[in-house]
Write a protein that holds these residues in place. Structure first.
Motif, PDB file in Angstrom:
ATOM      1  N   ALA A   1      32.661  60.489  14.186  1.00  0.00           N
ATOM      2  CA  ALA A   1      32.245  59.089  14.254  1.00  0.00           C
ATOM      3  C   ALA A   1      32.183  58.594  15.693  1.00  0.00           C
ATOM      4  O   ALA A   1      31.303  57.812  16.059  1.00  0.00           O
ATOM      5  CB  ALA A   1      33.195  58.222  13.440  1.00  0.00           C
ATOM      6  N   ALA A   2      33.098  59.058  16.531  1.00  0.00           N
ATOM      7  CA  ALA A   2      33.191  58.565  17.912  1.00  0.00           C
ATOM      8  C   ALA A   2      32.064  59.075  18.799  1.00  0.00           C
ATOM      9  O   ALA A   2      31.582  58.340  19.672  1.00  0.00           O
ATOM     10  CB  ALA A   2      34.538  58.954  18.512  1.00  0.00           C
ATOM     11  N   VAL A   3      31.619  60.321  18.595  1.00  0.00           N
ATOM     12  CA  VAL A   3      30.627  60.891  19.524  1.00  0.00           C
ATOM     13  C   VAL A   3      29.294  60.164  19.464  1.00  0.00           C
ATOM     14  O   VAL A   3      28.498  60.258  20.403  1.00  0.00           O
ATOM     15  CB  VAL A   3      30.411  62.407  19.270  1.00  0.00           C
ATOM     16  N   GLY A   4      29.040  59.412  18.404  1.00  0.00           N
ATOM     17  CA  GLY A   4      27.784  58.690  18.295  1.00  0.00           C
ATOM     18  C   GLY A   4      27.810  57.306  18.913  1.00  0.00           C
ATOM     19  O   GLY A   4      26.813  56.584  18.831  1.00  0.00           O
ATOM     20  N   ILE A   5      28.932  56.923  19.516  1.00  0.00           N
ATOM     21  CA  ILE A   5      29.064  55.594  20.138  1.00  0.00           C
ATOM     22  C   ILE A   5      29.362  55.786  21.615  1.00  0.00           C
ATOM     23  O   ILE A   5      30.431  56.279  21.993  1.00  0.00           O
ATOM     24  CB  ILE A   5      30.180  54.778  19.445  1.00  0.00           C
ATOM     25  N   LYS A   6      28.418  55.405  22.467  1.00  0.00           N
ATOM     26  CA  LYS A   6      28.510  55.736  23.898  1.00  0.00           C
ATOM     27  C   LYS A   6      29.715  55.113  24.576  1.00  0.00           C
ATOM     28  O   LYS A   6      30.225  55.654  25.573  1.00  0.00           O
ATOM     29  CB  LYS A   6      27.225  55.348  24.621  1.00  0.00           C
ATOM     30  N   GLU A   7      30.204  53.967  24.058  1.00  0.00           N
ATOM     31  CA  GLU A   7      31.359  53.317  24.686  1.00  0.00           C
ATOM     32  C   GLU A   7      32.615  54.174  24.619  1.00  0.00           C
ATOM     33  O   GLU A   7      33.535  53.994  25.427  1.00  0.00           O
ATOM     34  CB  GLU A   7      31.610  51.958  24.026  1.00  0.00           C
ATOM     35  N   PHE A   8      32.683  55.095  23.668  1.00  0.00           N
ATOM     36  CA  PHE A   8      33.858  55.952  23.572  1.00  0.00           C
ATOM     37  C   PHE A   8      33.985  56.892  24.768  1.00  0.00           C
ATOM     38  O   PHE A   8      35.069  57.411  25.025  1.00  0.00           O
ATOM     39  CB  PHE A   8      33.814  56.779  22.281  1.00  0.00           C
ATOM     40  N   TYR A   9      32.904  57.116  25.476  1.00  0.00           N
ATOM     41  CA  TYR A   9      32.949  58.020  26.623  1.00  0.00           C
ATOM     42  C   TYR A   9      33.417  57.330  27.892  1.00  0.00           C
ATOM     43  O   TYR A   9      33.593  57.976  28.922  1.00  0.00           O
ATOM     44  CB  TYR A   9      31.571  58.642  26.853  1.00  0.00           C
ATOM     45  N   LEU A  10      33.599  56.009  27.844  1.00  0.00           N
ATOM     46  CA  LEU A  10      34.085  55.247  28.987  1.00  0.00           C
ATOM     47  C   LEU A  10      35.538  54.863  28.755  1.00  0.00           C
ATOM     48  O   LEU A  10      35.927  54.520  27.646  1.00  0.00           O
ATOM     49  CB  LEU A  10      33.255  53.981  29.175  1.00  0.00           C
ATOM     50  N   LEU A  11      36.340  54.899  29.813  1.00  0.00           N
ATOM     51  CA  LEU A  11      37.749  54.539  29.676  1.00  0.00           C
ATOM     52  C   LEU A  11      38.275  53.933  30.968  1.00  0.00           C
ATOM     53  O   LEU A  11      38.084  54.507  32.045  1.00  0.00           O
ATOM     54  CB  LEU A  11      38.576  55.778  29.311  1.00  0.00           C
ATOM     55  N   PRO A  12      38.933  52.764  30.892  1.00  0.00           N
ATOM     56  CA  PRO A  12      39.570  52.219  32.088  1.00  0.00           C
ATOM     57  C   PRO A  12      40.819  53.021  32.436  1.00  0.00           C
ATOM     58  O   PRO A  12      41.704  53.201  31.599  1.00  0.00           O
ATOM     59  CB  PRO A  12      39.917  50.784  31.679  1.00  0.00           C
ATOM     60  N   VAL A  13      40.862  53.529  33.636  1.00  0.00           N
ATOM     61  CA  VAL A  13      42.007  54.323  34.113  1.00  0.00           C
ATOM     62  C   VAL A  13      42.475  53.703  35.425  1.00  0.00           C
ATOM     63  O   VAL A  13      41.746  53.730  36.419  1.00  0.00           O
ATOM     64  CB  VAL A  13      41.625  55.808  34.323  1.00  0.00           C
ATOM     65  N   GLY A  14      43.686  53.159  35.422  1.00  0.00           N
ATOM     66  CA  GLY A  14      44.155  52.450  36.609  1.00  0.00           C
ATOM     67  C   GLY A  14      43.268  51.250  36.845  1.00  0.00           C
ATOM     68  O   GLY A  14      43.091  50.398  35.982  1.00  0.00           O
ATOM     69  N   ARG A  15      42.654  51.187  38.026  1.00  0.00           N
ATOM     70  CA  ARG A  15      41.744  50.084  38.353  1.00  0.00           C
ATOM     71  C   ARG A  15      40.289  50.539  38.335  1.00  0.00           C
ATOM     72  O   ARG A  15      39.417  49.865  38.873  1.00  0.00           O
ATOM     73  CB  ARG A  15      42.082  49.543  39.745  1.00  0.00           C
ATOM     74  N   GLU A  16      40.021  51.685  37.714  1.00  0.00           N
ATOM     75  CA  GLU A  16      38.669  52.244  37.727  1.00  0.00           C
ATOM     76  C   GLU A  16      38.158  52.460  36.311  1.00  0.00           C
ATOM     77  O   GLU A  16      38.939  52.515  35.349  1.00  0.00           O
ATOM     78  CB  GLU A  16      38.657  53.574  38.493  1.00  0.00           C
TER      79      GLU A  16
END
Length: 205
Positions: free
Chosen positions: A59-74
Motif C-alpha cells: 500500500a505504501a509504495v504507491g504513495i510518493k509521500e512515503f518516500y519522504l521523511l523529515p530527519v533532524g532539520r532536513e
C-alpha cells in the motif's frame, strides 16, 4: 537516500508549518477487515503478521509521500521502502527487524522468515538505514482498540500498531493505529494509504 530541498516537493508548506511543532505526529485509528489474511494464513501456513506487513508495504509504495521523511532539520528522499517488525528474541526481550519490501510475496516471506529468525537468535537489531522504514508492532496477547504513539523527536518514521484480530460473525476485524509525521504527509495521504491497505488485503483472497 538523499537530502532534498523541501521547496522542490509538494511538502514545502508542511515543512514550514510542522518541523518546529512541539508534537508534529498525527494518529489515525481504523478497523480493517483482515478475513482474507486470516484465511490465507491458515490455508498456506503463512504468518499473519508477515502477510499484514506485506500489505502495508504494498500500500505504501504507491504513495510518493512515503518516500519522504523529515530527519533532524532536513527532508530526506529514499528510493526504497522497508517494513519493520518487532521480534521476541531468545532472551525474552524484543529486537527490531527491518525487511526490505519486495512486490513478490514469496520473496518477502522468505526474507521475513530468514531475518526475523536471525534477529531472534542473535538478539541484535537489523536496521536498514538506506530505506524509508515503516515501523510496526503487534501486541498479540491482547485485543486493543488502538494506541497513540510518542514523539521522540528523533524517529519520525510512520508507525502502525495492532493487537489480536477479532472474529465478528463471518469475518475477522483488526483495529489498527497509524501514526505519521505531518511534514511527511497530510490526512488525505494517510487516508489514501489506509484505503489502499484494505484493497491490498482484499487482493490476497
Amino acid at each position: 537516500m538523499k537530502v532534498i530541498d523541501p521547496k522542490s516537493t509538494t511538502r514545502a508548506e508542511a515543512f514550514q508549518l510542522w518541523m518546529d511543532a512541539p508534537n508534529p505526529m498525527v494518529t489515525f485509528f481504523k478497523t480493517v477487515n483482515v478475513t482474507p489474511l486470516v484465511r490465507l494464513s491458515r490455508r498456506k501456513h503463512l504468518k499473519f503478521n508477515m502477510l499484514l506487513d506485506y500489505c502495508i508495504g504494498k500500500a505504501a509504495v504507491g504513495i510518493k509521500e512515503f518516500y519522504l521523511l523529515p530527519v533532524g532539520r532536513e527532508l530526506v528522499a529514499y528510493d526504497t521502502i522497508a517494513v519493520n517488525t518487532i521480534v521476541k528474541n531468545r532472551k525474552g526481550e524484543v529486537s527490531s527487524c527491518d525487511i526490505l519490501f519486495t512486490e513478490n510475496l514469496e520473496t518477502f516471506n522468505r526474507d521475513y522468515l530468514q531475518y526475523t529468525a536471525q534477529v531472534a537468535e542473535g538478539c541484535e537489531n537489523r536496521d536498514l538505514t538506506d530505506s524509508m522504514v515503516i515501523g510496526t508492532s503487534a501486541i498479540t496477547n491482547v485485543e486493543i482498540d488502538g494506541a497513540v504513539g510518542m514523539n521522540s523527536g528523533i524517529f519520525n518514521n510512520p508507525f502502525m500498531i495492532w493487537g489480536r484480530y477479532r472474529r465478528r460473525l463471518f469475518r475477522y476485524e483488526l483495529p489498527i493505529s497509524f501514526q505519521f509525521h505531518h511534514t511527511q504527509m497530510d490526512g488525505a495521504h494517510a487516508g489514501a494509504f489506509l484505503a489502499r491497505l484494505q484493497e491490498e488485503i482484499n487482493r490476497l483472497r
